[in-house]
Design a protein around this motif. Structure first.
Motif, PDB file in Angstrom:
ATOM      1  N   GLN A 164      41.345 -96.312 -56.558  1.00 10.80           N
ATOM      2  CA  GLN A 164      40.500 -95.552 -57.476  1.00 10.80           C
ATOM      3  C   GLN A 164      40.545 -94.076 -57.111  1.00 10.80           C
ATOM      4  O   GLN A 164      40.831 -93.708 -55.979  1.00 10.80           O
ATOM      5  CB  GLN A 164      39.067 -96.061 -57.427  1.00 10.80           C
ATOM      6  CG  GLN A 164      38.942 -97.500 -57.913  1.00 10.80           C
ATOM      7  CD  GLN A 164      37.521 -98.011 -57.833  1.00 10.80           C
ATOM      8  OE1 GLN A 164      36.762 -97.647 -56.946  1.00 10.80           O
ATOM      9  NE2 GLN A 164      37.164 -98.874 -58.777  1.00 10.80           N
ATOM     10  N   MET A 165      40.257 -93.242 -58.105  1.00 11.92           N
ATOM     11  CA  MET A 165      40.207 -91.811 -57.846  1.00 11.92           C
ATOM     12  C   MET A 165      39.104 -91.179 -58.674  1.00 11.92           C
ATOM     13  O   MET A 165      38.638 -91.758 -59.655  1.00 11.92           O
ATOM     14  CB  MET A 165      41.556 -91.143 -58.114  1.00 11.92           C
ATOM     15  CG  MET A 165      41.997 -91.066 -59.550  1.00 11.92           C
ATOM     16  SD  MET A 165      43.648 -90.350 -59.694  1.00 11.92           S
ATOM     17  CE  MET A 165      43.260 -88.665 -60.093  1.00 11.92           C
ATOM     18  N   MET A 166      38.680 -90.014 -58.227  1.00 12.87           N
ATOM     19  CA  MET A 166      37.691 -89.218 -58.957  1.00 12.87           C
ATOM     20  C   MET A 166      38.239 -87.808 -59.116  1.00 12.87           C
ATOM     21  O   MET A 166      38.968 -87.325 -58.238  1.00 12.87           O
ATOM     22  CB  MET A 166      36.352 -89.162 -58.227  1.00 12.87           C
ATOM     23  CG  MET A 166      35.589 -90.470 -58.306  1.00 12.87           C
ATOM     24  SD  MET A 166      33.867 -90.327 -57.791  1.00 12.87           S
ATOM     25  CE  MET A 166      33.156 -89.433 -59.188  1.00 12.87           C
ATOM     26  N   THR A 167      37.871 -87.178 -60.206  1.00 15.16           N
ATOM     27  CA  THR A 167      38.319 -85.827 -60.507  1.00 15.16           C
ATOM     28  C   THR A 167      37.110 -84.980 -60.877  1.00 15.16           C
ATOM     29  O   THR A 167      36.224 -85.447 -61.588  1.00 15.16           O
ATOM     30  CB  THR A 167      39.328 -85.853 -61.669  1.00 15.16           C
ATOM     31  OG1 THR A 167      40.386 -86.758 -61.343  1.00 15.16           O
ATOM     32  CG2 THR A 167      39.908 -84.481 -61.917  1.00 15.16           C
ATOM     33  N   PHE A 168      37.075 -83.750 -60.376  1.00 15.19           N
ATOM     34  CA  PHE A 168      35.964 -82.843 -60.611  1.00 15.19           C
ATOM     35  C   PHE A 168      36.490 -81.512 -61.150  1.00 15.19           C
ATOM     36  O   PHE A 168      37.493 -80.998 -60.658  1.00 15.19           O
ATOM     37  CB  PHE A 168      35.216 -82.545 -59.302  1.00 15.19           C
ATOM     38  CG  PHE A 168      34.628 -83.752 -58.645  1.00 15.19           C
ATOM     39  CD1 PHE A 168      33.336 -84.157 -58.946  1.00 15.19           C
ATOM     40  CD2 PHE A 168      35.362 -84.483 -57.732  1.00 15.19           C
ATOM     41  CE1 PHE A 168      32.787 -85.272 -58.335  1.00 15.19           C
ATOM     42  CE2 PHE A 168      34.824 -85.607 -57.117  1.00 15.19           C
ATOM     43  CZ  PHE A 168      33.529 -85.998 -57.428  1.00 15.19           C
ATOM     44  N   HIS A 169      35.782 -80.963 -62.110  1.00 13.85           N
ATOM     45  CA  HIS A 169      36.073 -79.598 -62.534  1.00 13.85           C
ATOM     46  C   HIS A 169      35.604 -78.645 -61.446  1.00 13.85           C
ATOM     47  O   HIS A 169      34.778 -78.999 -60.593  1.00 13.85           O
ATOM     48  CB  HIS A 169      35.356 -79.274 -63.852  1.00 13.85           C
ATOM     49  CG  HIS A 169      36.100 -79.765 -65.051  1.00 13.85           C
ATOM     50  ND1 HIS A 169      37.138 -79.065 -65.616  1.00 13.85           N
ATOM     51  CD2 HIS A 169      35.966 -80.899 -65.776  1.00 13.85           C
ATOM     52  CE1 HIS A 169      37.608 -79.725 -66.646  1.00 13.85           C
ATOM     53  NE2 HIS A 169      36.914 -80.865 -66.771  1.00 13.85           N
ATOM     54  N   ALA A 170      36.110 -77.419 -61.484  1.00 14.95           N
ATOM     55  CA  ALA A 170      35.712 -76.397 -60.512  1.00 14.95           C
ATOM     56  C   ALA A 170      34.204 -76.211 -60.540  1.00 14.95           C
ATOM     57  O   ALA A 170      33.577 -76.266 -61.602  1.00 14.95           O
ATOM     58  CB  ALA A 170      36.420 -75.081 -60.833  1.00 14.95           C
ATOM     59  N   GLY A 171      33.615 -76.037 -59.362  1.00 15.37           N
ATOM     60  CA  GLY A 171      32.207 -75.731 -59.250  1.00 15.37           C
ATOM     61  C   GLY A 171      31.260 -76.921 -59.332  1.00 15.37           C
ATOM     62  O   GLY A 171      30.055 -76.733 -59.240  1.00 15.37           O
ATOM     63  N   ILE A 172      31.771 -78.133 -59.491  1.00 14.51           N
ATOM     64  CA  ILE A 172      30.909 -79.311 -59.575  1.00 14.51           C
ATOM     65  C   ILE A 172      30.601 -79.802 -58.156  1.00 14.51           C
ATOM     66  O   ILE A 172      31.501 -80.229 -57.429  1.00 14.51           O
ATOM     67  CB  ILE A 172      31.555 -80.439 -60.403  1.00 14.51           C
ATOM     68  CG1 ILE A 172      31.849 -79.953 -61.823  1.00 14.51           C
ATOM     69  CG2 ILE A 172      30.672 -81.678 -60.414  1.00 14.51           C
ATOM     70  CD1 ILE A 172      30.626 -79.545 -62.624  1.00 14.51           C
ATOM     71  N   ALA A 173      29.326 -79.731 -57.778  1.00 16.49           N
ATOM     72  CA  ALA A 173      28.916 -80.148 -56.435  1.00 16.49           C
ATOM     73  C   ALA A 173      28.954 -81.670 -56.313  1.00 16.49           C
ATOM     74  O   ALA A 173      28.636 -82.384 -57.268  1.00 16.49           O
ATOM     75  CB  ALA A 173      27.510 -79.632 -56.135  1.00 16.49           C
ATOM     76  N   HIS A 174      29.355 -82.132 -55.155  1.00 13.09           N
ATOM     77  CA  HIS A 174      29.413 -83.569 -54.887  1.00 13.09           C
ATOM     78  C   HIS A 174      29.289 -83.802 -53.389  1.00 13.09           C
ATOM     79  O   HIS A 174      29.571 -82.915 -52.591  1.00 13.09           O
ATOM     80  CB  HIS A 174      30.719 -84.182 -55.420  1.00 13.09           C
ATOM     81  CG  HIS A 174      31.940 -83.510 -54.867  1.00 13.09           C
ATOM     82  ND1 HIS A 174      32.428 -82.324 -55.361  1.00 13.09           N
ATOM     83  CD2 HIS A 174      32.761 -83.857 -53.845  1.00 13.09           C
ATOM     84  CE1 HIS A 174      33.509 -81.970 -54.682  1.00 13.09           C
ATOM     85  NE2 HIS A 174      33.730 -82.879 -53.746  1.00 13.09           N
ATOM     86  N   SER A 175      28.828 -84.991 -53.038  1.00 18.69           N
ATOM     87  CA  SER A 175      28.742 -85.406 -51.643  1.00 18.69           C
ATOM     88  C   SER A 175      29.520 -86.700 -51.491  1.00 18.69           C
ATOM     89  O   SER A 175      29.521 -87.543 -52.391  1.00 18.69           O
ATOM     90  CB  SER A 175      27.289 -85.635 -51.228  1.00 18.69           C
ATOM     91  OG  SER A 175      26.567 -84.430 -51.281  1.00 18.69           O
ATOM     92  N   ILE A 176      30.177 -86.849 -50.356  1.00 14.61           N
ATOM     93  CA  ILE A 176      30.980 -88.042 -50.076  1.00 14.61           C
ATOM     94  C   ILE A 176      30.539 -88.605 -48.736  1.00 14.61           C
ATOM     95  O   ILE A 176      30.402 -87.854 -47.759  1.00 14.61           O
ATOM     96  CB  ILE A 176      32.485 -87.705 -50.031  1.00 14.61           C
ATOM     97  CG1 ILE A 176      32.945 -87.163 -51.387  1.00 14.61           C
ATOM     98  CG2 ILE A 176      33.309 -88.912 -49.610  1.00 14.61           C
ATOM     99  CD1 ILE A 176      34.358 -86.622 -51.374  1.00 14.61           C
ATOM    100  N   GLN A 177      30.333 -89.914 -48.679  1.00 21.12           N
ATOM    101  CA  GLN A 177      30.033 -90.594 -47.420  1.00 21.12           C
ATOM    102  C   GLN A 177      30.996 -91.756 -47.272  1.00 21.12           C
ATOM    103  O   GLN A 177      31.183 -92.545 -48.202  1.00 21.12           O
ATOM    104  CB  GLN A 177      28.605 -91.122 -47.410  1.00 21.12           C
ATOM    105  CG  GLN A 177      28.288 -91.872 -46.123  1.00 21.12           C
ATOM    106  CD  GLN A 177      26.869 -92.432 -46.113  1.00 21.12           C
ATOM    107  OE1 GLN A 177      26.127 -92.304 -47.078  1.00 21.12           O
ATOM    108  NE2 GLN A 177      26.503 -93.059 -45.010  1.00 21.12           N
TER     109      GLN A 177
END
Length: 130
Positions: A103-116
Motif C-alpha cells: 500500500q502507499m499514500m500520497t500527499f500534496h505539498a504542505g499537508i501535515a501528517h504523522s507516521i508511527q
C-alpha cells in the motif's frame, strides 16, 4: 546530463553512490540490509538512505523500528510513500489509516501528517516538486 553521486560521510565512508544519471539502478534488498547493519540503526529508531536525487524528485529508502514516530511532518513538496514491509499508522487531517505492504499514500505539498511504526517497517519515500 551530468552524473551526480553522493559524498562519503563518517556513517558511510565508502560513499560514491550514483544519485542522478540517465538511469539509476537501485538494489532495494541490498540497501535494506546495509541500513540494518549501520551504527545509526543500532542507536536510533530509524535509518535512511537517498537512492535517487534530481532537481525535481528525491527517492529515499527508510527503515523504522516498532514505535518510531514522525510527528506533524509537512514539506513544501508532494510526497508519497510505499510500505515494503511492516505496518504503519498514519494520521492526517483528522483521519487514521493503517498501511501494510503493497500500500502507499500520497500527499500534496504542505499537508501535515504523522507516521508511527506499528511494527518494524521498510518504506520507499518519494518527494517531488509539483
Amino acid at each position: 546530463m551530468d552524473i551526480k553521486s553522493n559524498q562519503s560521510t563518517e556513517n558511510r565512508p565508502e560513499g560514491d553512490r550514483i544519485l542522478d544519471a540517465p538511469y539509476v539502478f537501485t538494489d532495494i534488498p541490498m540497501y535494506l540490509e546495509q541500513l540494518k547493519t549501520e551504527h545509526s540503526w543500532v542507536k536510533n529508531d530509524r535509518n535512511a538512505i537517498t537512492v535517487y536525487k534530481s532537481e525535481k524528485i528525491t527517492i529515499v529508502l527508510s527503515i523504522l523500528k516498532t514505535g518510531a514516530v514522525v510527528s506533524d511532518h509537512s514539506i513544501d513538496e508532494c510526497l508519497s510513500f510505499q510500505v515494503l514491509s511492516g505496518e504503519l499508522k498514519v494520521e492526517t487531517q483528522g483521519r487514521v489509516f493503517y498501511t501494510t505492504p503493497g500500500q502507499m499514500m500520497t500527499f500534496h505539498a504542505g499537508i501535515a501528517h504523522s507516521i508511527q511504526a506499528i511494527s518494524d517497517a521498510d518504506i520507499l519515500i518519494t518527494t517531488y516538486k509539483g
